[in-house]
Design a protein around this motif. Structure first.
Motif, PDB file in Angstrom:
ATOM      1  N   ILE A 117       0.871  -1.043  -0.094  1.00 49.49           N
ATOM      2  CA  ILE A 117      -0.071  -0.171   0.092  1.00 49.49           C
ATOM      3  C   ILE A 117       1.036   1.464  -0.067  1.00 49.49           C
ATOM      4  N   ALA A 118       0.466   2.244  -0.479  1.00 49.03           N
ATOM      5  CA  ALA A 118       1.088   3.676  -0.682  1.00 49.03           C
ATOM      6  C   ALA A 118       0.413   4.620   0.177  1.00 49.03           C
ATOM      7  N   ILE A 119       1.014   5.570   0.938  1.00 40.40           N
ATOM      8  CA  ILE A 119       0.376   6.388   1.600  1.00 40.40           C
ATOM      9  C   ILE A 119       1.001   7.815   1.296  1.00 40.40           C
ATOM     10  N   THR A 120       0.224   8.749   1.156  1.00 43.26           N
ATOM     11  CA  THR A 120       0.904  10.196   0.638  1.00 43.26           C
ATOM     12  C   THR A 120       1.336  10.456   2.172  1.00 43.26           C
ATOM     13  N   SER A 121       2.523  11.217   2.081  1.00 42.80           N
ATOM     14  CA  SER A 121       3.479  11.376   3.347  1.00 42.80           C
ATOM     15  C   SER A 121       4.161  12.706   3.269  1.00 42.80           C
ATOM     16  N   GLU A 122       4.159  13.382   4.253  1.00 45.97           N
ATOM     17  CA  GLU A 122       4.876  14.701   4.355  1.00 45.97           C
ATOM     18  C   GLU A 122       6.395  14.396   4.543  1.00 45.97           C
ATOM     19  N   GLY A 123       6.700  13.304   4.729  1.00 46.02           N
ATOM     20  CA  GLY A 123       8.148  12.572   4.892  1.00 46.02           C
ATOM     21  C   GLY A 123       8.216  11.215   4.790  1.00 46.02           C
ATOM     22  N   PRO A 124       9.524  10.995   4.771  1.00 44.69           N
ATOM     23  CA  PRO A 124       9.725   9.484   4.802  1.00 44.69           C
ATOM     24  C   PRO A 124       9.588   8.541   5.648  1.00 44.69           C
ATOM     25  N   LYS A 125       9.183   8.779   7.138  1.00 46.76           N
ATOM     26  CA  LYS A 125       9.161   8.044   8.143  1.00 46.76           C
ATOM     27  C   LYS A 125       7.606   7.815   8.316  1.00 46.76           C
ATOM     28  N   MET A 126       7.479   6.688   9.253  1.00 49.03           N
ATOM     29  CA  MET A 126       6.223   6.211   9.336  1.00 49.03           C
ATOM     30  C   MET A 126       5.403   7.018  10.462  1.00 49.03           C
ATOM     31  N   THR A 127       6.421   7.809  11.280  1.00 51.07           N
ATOM     32  CA  THR A 127       5.899   9.074  12.143  1.00 51.07           C
ATOM     33  C   THR A 127       5.366  10.185  11.530  1.00 51.07           C
ATOM     34  N   GLY A 139       5.791  13.091  -0.871  1.00 53.29           N
ATOM     35  CA  GLY A 139       6.156  11.449  -1.225  1.00 53.29           C
ATOM     36  C   GLY A 139       5.276  10.825  -0.970  1.00 53.29           C
ATOM     37  N   PHE A 140       5.695   9.439  -1.101  1.00 51.12           N
ATOM     38  CA  PHE A 140       4.666   8.290  -0.739  1.00 51.12           C
ATOM     39  C   PHE A 140       5.584   7.231   0.081  1.00 51.12           C
ATOM     40  N   VAL A 141       5.052   6.850   1.074  1.00 53.66           N
ATOM     41  CA  VAL A 141       5.503   5.855   1.867  1.00 53.66           C
ATOM     42  C   VAL A 141       4.717   4.466   1.316  1.00 53.66           C
ATOM     43  N   VAL A 142       5.735   3.416   0.829  1.00 53.79           N
ATOM     44  CA  VAL A 142       5.049   2.252   0.275  1.00 53.79           C
ATOM     45  C   VAL A 142       5.395   1.098   1.183  1.00 53.79           C
ATOM     46  N   VAL A 143       4.467   0.586   1.875  1.00 53.62           N
ATOM     47  CA  VAL A 143       4.348  -0.404   2.889  1.00 53.62           C
ATOM     48  C   VAL A 143       4.062  -1.747   2.525  1.00 53.62           C
ATOM     49  N   ILE A 173       3.200   5.842  -8.319  1.00 50.79           N
ATOM     50  CA  ILE A 173       2.458   4.763  -7.310  1.00 50.79           C
ATOM     51  C   ILE A 173       2.187   3.350  -8.059  1.00 50.79           C
ATOM     52  N   ILE A 174       2.015   3.377  -9.324  1.00 53.17           N
ATOM     53  CA  ILE A 174       1.739   2.008 -10.260  1.00 53.17           C
ATOM     54  C   ILE A 174       2.969   1.452 -10.174  1.00 53.17           C
ATOM     55  N   ASN A 175       3.956   2.332 -10.584  1.00 55.52           N
ATOM     56  CA  ASN A 175       5.421   1.689 -10.742  1.00 55.52           C
ATOM     57  C   ASN A 175       6.308   1.120  -9.418  1.00 55.52           C
ATOM     58  N   ALA A 176       5.630   1.654  -8.390  1.00 56.46           N
ATOM     59  CA  ALA A 176       6.065   1.123  -7.175  1.00 56.46           C
ATOM     60  C   ALA A 176       5.203  -0.054  -6.756  1.00 56.46           C
ATOM     61  N   GLY A 177       4.411  -0.486  -7.379  1.00 58.51           N
ATOM     62  CA  GLY A 177       3.802  -1.901  -7.206  1.00 58.51           C
ATOM     63  C   GLY A 177       2.817  -1.767  -6.125  1.00 58.51           C
ATOM     64  N   ALA A 178       2.226  -0.714  -5.719  1.00 61.34           N
ATOM     65  CA  ALA A 178       1.367  -0.620  -4.726  1.00 61.34           C
ATOM     66  C   ALA A 178      -0.138  -0.782  -5.439  1.00 61.34           C
TER      67      ALA A 178
END
Length: 230
Positions: A117-127, A139-143, A173-178
């Motif tokens: 899954i991909a989440i739109t994020s203000e930074g690279p961390k889960m926090t 950016g996007f955090v892909v988990v 997003i698509i290229n990241a496999g999410a």
């Protein structure tokens, strides 16, 4: 009572879902749509050179149905060329079954299981906080929800674009496999691109951290949308 629709076998997968005239932003173009079964009919008849009978057999449809699908697909291409439109290859309810090329089957199966899954994020961390924007998100955090391993996809190139940021972000997003996107809001162009790529869209996810958004997904508390919400 209408007859139940037969599944149409689709072996091909387009490497790109949008084609447009050079030098004109996609946001300024009208679109003409081609269904996935239309793409498959073109691939079989015009690329592989199969006869109508052979193409119909490969798609598991009648010769008449194959001819109709092929005719619609050719008209879509002709309209795009003659009128200078963007050509959009999109999934729809008319194509209930899809079988990819064997070398892509494993990757597609993983997507359908929604492990990434991909989440739109203000930074690279889960926090970091969920960015409520999509096209111009930081950016996007892909988990991978099975292993909880995460990677970060920078969206800086989309932020600097005057037009088409949402479509570029959708490609990222698509290229990241999410196969699932969690965000705040998505515009119509980006929505079409994401849906064409088989990405399910969870919206109204602002006001929480990336980790909290992942937990909401795992607990089934995500609200999904079937239409643009911006």
């Amino acid at each position: 009572m209408p007859r139940p629709r037969k599944c149409r076998r689709i072996e091909g997968c387009p490497k790109a879902c949008f084609f447009k005239p050079q030098g004109i932003p996609l946001t300024e173009l009208a679109e003409v749509y081609m269904t996935m079964d239309g793409f498959e009919s073109l691939r079989l008849a015009d690329y592989q050179g199969l006869t109508m009978e052979e193409g119909a057999a490969r798609m598991h449809v009648s010769r008449h149905t194959f001819g109709r699908i092929l005719g619609d697909a050719r008209r879509a291409v002709a309209r795009a060329l003659v009128d200078g439109l963007a050509l959009h290859i999109a999934h729809d309810a008319q194509t209930p079954c899809m079988h990819q090329y064997p070398d892509r089957l494993a990757a597609r199966s993983k997507e359908l299981c929604m492990t990434k899954i991909a989440i739109t994020s203000e930074g690279p961390k889960m926090t970091d906080r969920v960015d409520p924007r999509f096209g111009r998100a930081g950016g996007f955090v892909v988990v991978d929800v099975e292993t909880m391993a995460s990677t970060y996809v920078d969206n800086g190139s989309s932020q600097s674009m005057s037009h088409g940021a949402g479509i570029q972000a959708a490609e990222n997003i698509i290229n990241a496999g999410a196969s699932v996107l969690l965000t705040g809001s998505v515009g119509p162009k980006a929505f079409s691109a994401l849906k064409a790529g088989g990405v399910k869209i969870g919206h109204n996810m602002g006001g929480m951290t990336v980790a909290e958004a992942v937990e909401a997904f795992k607990s089934g508390k995500v609200e999904y949308t079937d239409s643009p919400n911006r």
